[in-house]
Design a protein around this motif. Structure first.
Motif, mmCIF file in Angstrom:
data_model
loop_
_atom_site.group_PDB
_atom_site.id
_atom_site.type_symbol
_atom_site.label_atom_id
_atom_site.label_comp_id
_atom_site.label_asym_id
_atom_site.label_seq_id
_atom_site.Cartn_x
_atom_site.Cartn_y
_atom_site.Cartn_z
ATOM 1 N N MET A 1 -38.542 29.795 14.894
ATOM 2 C CA MET A 1 -37.827 30.962 15.431
ATOM 3 C C MET A 1 -36.356 30.590 15.646
ATOM 4 O O MET A 1 -36.040 29.560 16.247
ATOM 5 N N THR A 2 -35.453 31.406 15.158
ATOM 6 C CA THR A 2 -34.029 31.151 15.300
ATOM 7 C C THR A 2 -33.582 31.425 16.729
ATOM 8 O O THR A 2 -33.869 32.486 17.284
ATOM 9 N N PRO A 3 -32.892 30.461 17.368
ATOM 10 C CA PRO A 3 -32.448 30.672 18.738
ATOM 11 C C PRO A 3 -31.478 31.849 18.832
ATOM 12 O O PRO A 3 -30.672 32.083 17.942
ATOM 13 N N SER A 4 -31.559 32.581 19.926
ATOM 14 C CA SER A 4 -30.640 33.677 20.170
ATOM 15 C C SER A 4 -29.263 33.140 20.520
ATOM 16 O O SER A 4 -29.121 32.037 21.052
ATOM 17 N N ARG A 5 -28.227 33.916 20.202
ATOM 18 C CA ARG A 5 -26.873 33.525 20.592
ATOM 19 C C ARG A 5 -26.750 33.419 22.104
ATOM 20 O O ARG A 5 -25.843 32.780 22.622
ATOM 21 N N TRP A 6 -27.664 34.082 22.821
ATOM 22 C CA TRP A 6 -27.624 34.090 24.279
ATOM 23 C C TRP A 6 -28.575 33.069 24.884
ATOM 24 O O TRP A 6 -28.822 33.078 26.087
ATOM 25 N N SER A 7 -29.133 32.162 24.061
ATOM 26 C CA SER A 7 -30.119 31.222 24.580
ATOM 27 C C SER A 7 -29.511 30.223 25.557
ATOM 28 O O SER A 7 -30.196 29.676 26.404
ATOM 29 N N ASP A 8 -28.196 29.943 25.444
ATOM 30 C CA ASP A 8 -27.510 29.074 26.386
ATOM 31 C C ASP A 8 -26.560 29.937 27.202
ATOM 32 O O ASP A 8 -25.465 30.269 26.782
ATOM 33 N N LEU A 9 -27.005 30.316 28.415
ATOM 34 C CA LEU A 9 -26.223 31.243 29.230
ATOM 35 C C LEU A 9 -24.931 30.619 29.739
ATOM 36 O O LEU A 9 -24.019 31.336 30.157
ATOM 37 N N GLU A 10 -24.830 29.279 29.705
ATOM 38 C CA GLU A 10 -23.592 28.630 30.101
ATOM 39 C C GLU A 10 -22.545 28.728 28.995
ATOM 40 O O GLU A 10 -21.368 28.470 29.236
ATOM 41 N N ARG A 11 -22.989 29.084 27.797
ATOM 42 C CA ARG A 11 -22.084 29.183 26.654
ATOM 43 C C ARG A 11 -22.301 30.509 25.938
ATOM 44 O O ARG A 11 -22.854 30.552 24.840
ATOM 45 N N PRO A 12 -21.875 31.601 26.558
ATOM 46 C CA PRO A 12 -22.068 32.910 25.923
ATOM 47 C C PRO A 12 -21.208 33.057 24.682
ATOM 48 O O PRO A 12 -20.167 32.401 24.548
ATOM 49 N N PRO A 13 -21.607 33.918 23.752
ATOM 50 C CA PRO A 13 -20.808 34.136 22.535
ATOM 51 C C PRO A 13 -19.516 34.861 22.843
ATOM 52 O O PRO A 13 -19.386 35.544 23.855
ATOM 53 N N LEU A 14 -18.550 34.693 21.955
ATOM 54 C CA LEU A 14 -17.303 35.426 22.074
ATOM 55 C C LEU A 14 -17.536 36.896 21.775
ATOM 56 O O LEU A 14 -18.406 37.254 20.984
ATOM 57 N N ASN A 15 -16.757 37.751 22.414
ATOM 58 C CA ASN A 15 -16.843 39.195 22.200
ATOM 59 C C ASN A 15 -15.773 39.576 21.176
ATOM 60 O O ASN A 15 -14.618 39.810 21.524
ATOM 61 N N ALA A 16 -16.161 39.614 19.893
ATOM 62 C CA ALA A 16 -15.197 39.847 18.818
ATOM 63 C C ALA A 16 -14.486 41.187 18.969
ATOM 64 O O ALA A 16 -13.268 41.280 18.765
ATOM 65 N N ALA A 17 -15.230 42.229 19.321
ATOM 66 C CA ALA A 17 -14.614 43.557 19.431
ATOM 67 C C ALA A 17 -13.572 43.586 20.534
ATOM 68 O O ALA A 17 -12.471 44.136 20.361
ATOM 69 N N ALA A 18 -13.881 42.984 21.677
ATOM 70 C CA ALA A 18 -12.930 42.964 22.787
ATOM 71 C C ALA A 18 -11.704 42.123 22.442
ATOM 72 O O ALA A 18 -10.575 42.466 22.802
ATOM 73 N N LEU A 19 -11.925 41.010 21.736
ATOM 74 C CA LEU A 19 -10.794 40.175 21.329
ATOM 75 C C LEU A 19 -9.867 40.928 20.385
ATOM 76 O O LEU A 19 -8.637 40.860 20.510
ATOM 77 N N ARG A 20 -10.462 41.668 19.429
ATOM 78 C CA ARG A 20 -9.634 42.449 18.497
ATOM 79 C C ARG A 20 -8.823 43.496 19.248
ATOM 80 O O ARG A 20 -7.633 43.691 18.970
ATOM 81 N N ARG A 21 -9.444 44.174 20.193
ATOM 82 C CA ARG A 21 -8.711 45.189 20.959
ATOM 83 C C ARG A 21 -7.551 44.570 21.723
ATOM 84 O O ARG A 21 -6.500 45.197 21.903
ATOM 85 N N ALA A 22 -7.722 43.331 22.162
ATOM 86 C CA ALA A 22 -6.709 42.687 22.990
ATOM 87 C C ALA A 22 -5.537 42.141 22.183
ATOM 88 O O ALA A 22 -4.389 42.163 22.655
ATOM 89 N N VAL A 23 -5.797 41.621 20.983
ATOM 90 C CA VAL A 23 -4.734 40.915 20.262
ATOM 91 C C VAL A 23 -4.264 41.583 18.979
ATOM 92 O O VAL A 23 -3.127 41.361 18.545
ATOM 93 N N VAL A 24 -5.121 42.397 18.355
ATOM 94 C CA VAL A 24 -4.708 43.099 17.134
ATOM 95 C C VAL A 24 -4.200 44.470 17.553
ATOM 96 O O VAL A 24 -4.925 45.464 17.567
ATOM 97 N N THR A 25 -2.947 44.504 17.942
ATOM 98 C CA THR A 25 -2.335 45.716 18.489
ATOM 99 C C THR A 25 -1.060 46.038 17.715
ATOM 100 O O THR A 25 -0.491 45.169 17.046
ATOM 101 N N PRO A 26 -0.597 47.286 17.777
ATOM 102 C CA PRO A 26 0.627 47.654 17.058
ATOM 103 C C PRO A 26 1.801 46.764 17.463
ATOM 104 O O PRO A 26 2.057 46.547 18.649
ATOM 105 N N GLY A 27 2.482 46.228 16.473
ATOM 106 C CA GLY A 27 3.636 45.382 16.734
ATOM 107 C C GLY A 27 3.312 43.919 16.956
ATOM 108 O O GLY A 27 4.219 43.084 17.012
ATOM 109 N N ALA A 28 2.027 43.584 17.090
ATOM 110 C CA ALA A 28 1.654 42.189 17.306
ATOM 111 C C ALA A 28 1.657 41.414 15.998
ATOM 112 O O ALA A 28 1.575 42.001 14.905
ATOM 113 N N LEU A 29 1.729 40.110 16.089
ATOM 114 C CA LEU A 29 1.672 39.257 14.902
ATOM 115 C C LEU A 29 0.296 39.322 14.256
ATOM 116 O O LEU A 29 0.174 39.300 13.024
#
Length: 289
Positions: A1-29
């Motif tokens: 069985m493949t481990p879930s990305r959430w199997s290690d609660l001390e190391r949660p996965p990155l939130n790609a959608a939230a990161l994109r909203r934060a850094v890929v913005t008009p006028g940004a590099l």
């Protein structure tokens, strides 16, 4: 069985959608941001995309790298989600979207040093950790009075106008997970924050700020204040060092300056010599009885 990305609660996965909203913005590099579960090397993957015409500002993040590369083609890996492993695509040899002229090629050697300054700035702001820079590409944190490596930077030219910069940063590694005894992580250094999402946002924002300033100055390290800032945070300057040079040979002496081309100037028995590339070792001072 493949481990879930959430199997290690001390190391949660990155939130790609939230990161994109934060850094890929008009006028940004940053023009795109992708997070992949695992890959061999984000630098290799992003260089391949650059060859297919990827625009400047692409960011590629891996939750795990299985064949990460450092300088001198050294290989390293770390547990999944234990750090930040990412690459960015810059095109200093092309006119920017705002019309800034291309940066002369002889000044591109400043990019890994610029990335070091930006990362150290971000870690101070977001994690409350003082990070020193070891020429040319290591990020050092002092733990229990000892300098230890917490991360590294690798810049590689791609095509006629592009550079891919890879940054690896140990965030939550435990002592038993460290690749070598001289390494450390933000967690082991007592960082005030080890949440990877805000750490990544902070580094990308600092990179954006420094890169824009450097480009606006035509890549001039003095006009952009990059040289002054790098020198102020460089743990190598003023130290006794040994530089192991590409192709063999070594140079020993005192690291006295970083010159206008980003080279380390070492003063030894035969005068001052500038080193453009090499593996620099900080020598311990001799103990006096």
């Amino acid at each position: 069985m493949t481990p879930s990305r959430w199997s290690d609660l001390e190391r949660p996965p990155l939130n790609a959608a939230a990161l994109r909203r934060a850094v890929v913005t008009p006028g940004a590099l940053w023009t795109s941001l992708d997070v992949v579960e695992a890959t061999g090397s984000t630098n290799s993957d992003l260089a391949a995309r650059a060859a297919r015409g990827e625009p400047e500002g692409a960011v590629l993040v891996a939750e795990e790298q299985t064949a990460g590369r450092g300088r001198l083609d050294r290989r390293w890996s770390a547990p999944a989600r234990s750090g930040l492993f990412f690459s960015v695509l810059l095109r200093p040899g092309a006119a920017s979207s705002s019309g800034t002229a291309p940066v002369p090629v002889h000044r591109w050697g400043w990019l890994p040093l610029l990335a070091g300054v930006a990362t150290a700035t971000a870690l101070s702001r977001a994690a409350g950790v003082d990070t020193a820079l070891k020429w040319p590409n290591d990020l050092l944190i002092t733990v229990a009075g000892e300098e230890r490596k917490a991360g590294g930077i690798l810049a590689e030219r791609t095509g006629a106008d592009g550079v891919v910069i890879g940054i690896g940063l140990n965030v939550s590694l435990k002592a038993e997970e460290l690749p070598v005894p001289t390494a450390t992580s933000l967690a082991l250094a007592g960082a005030g924050g080890t949440d990877r999402d805000p750490l990544l946002r902070a580094v990308l924002r600092a990179l954006d700020e420094w890169y824009r300033t450097w480009r606006a100055a035509g890549g001039d390290p003095v006009g952009s204040r990059l040289l002054q800032t790098y020198a102020a945070g460089c743990a190598t300057l003023g130290r006794q060092v040994r530089a192991e040079l590409p192709g063999g040979g070594e140079l020993a002496g005192t690291a006295v300056a970083v010159d206008g081309d980003g080279r380390l100037v070492i003063a030894g028995p035969y005068g001052e010599q500038a080193v453009a590339a090499g593996d620099v070792i900080h020598m311990r001072p001799e103990r006096r009885e």
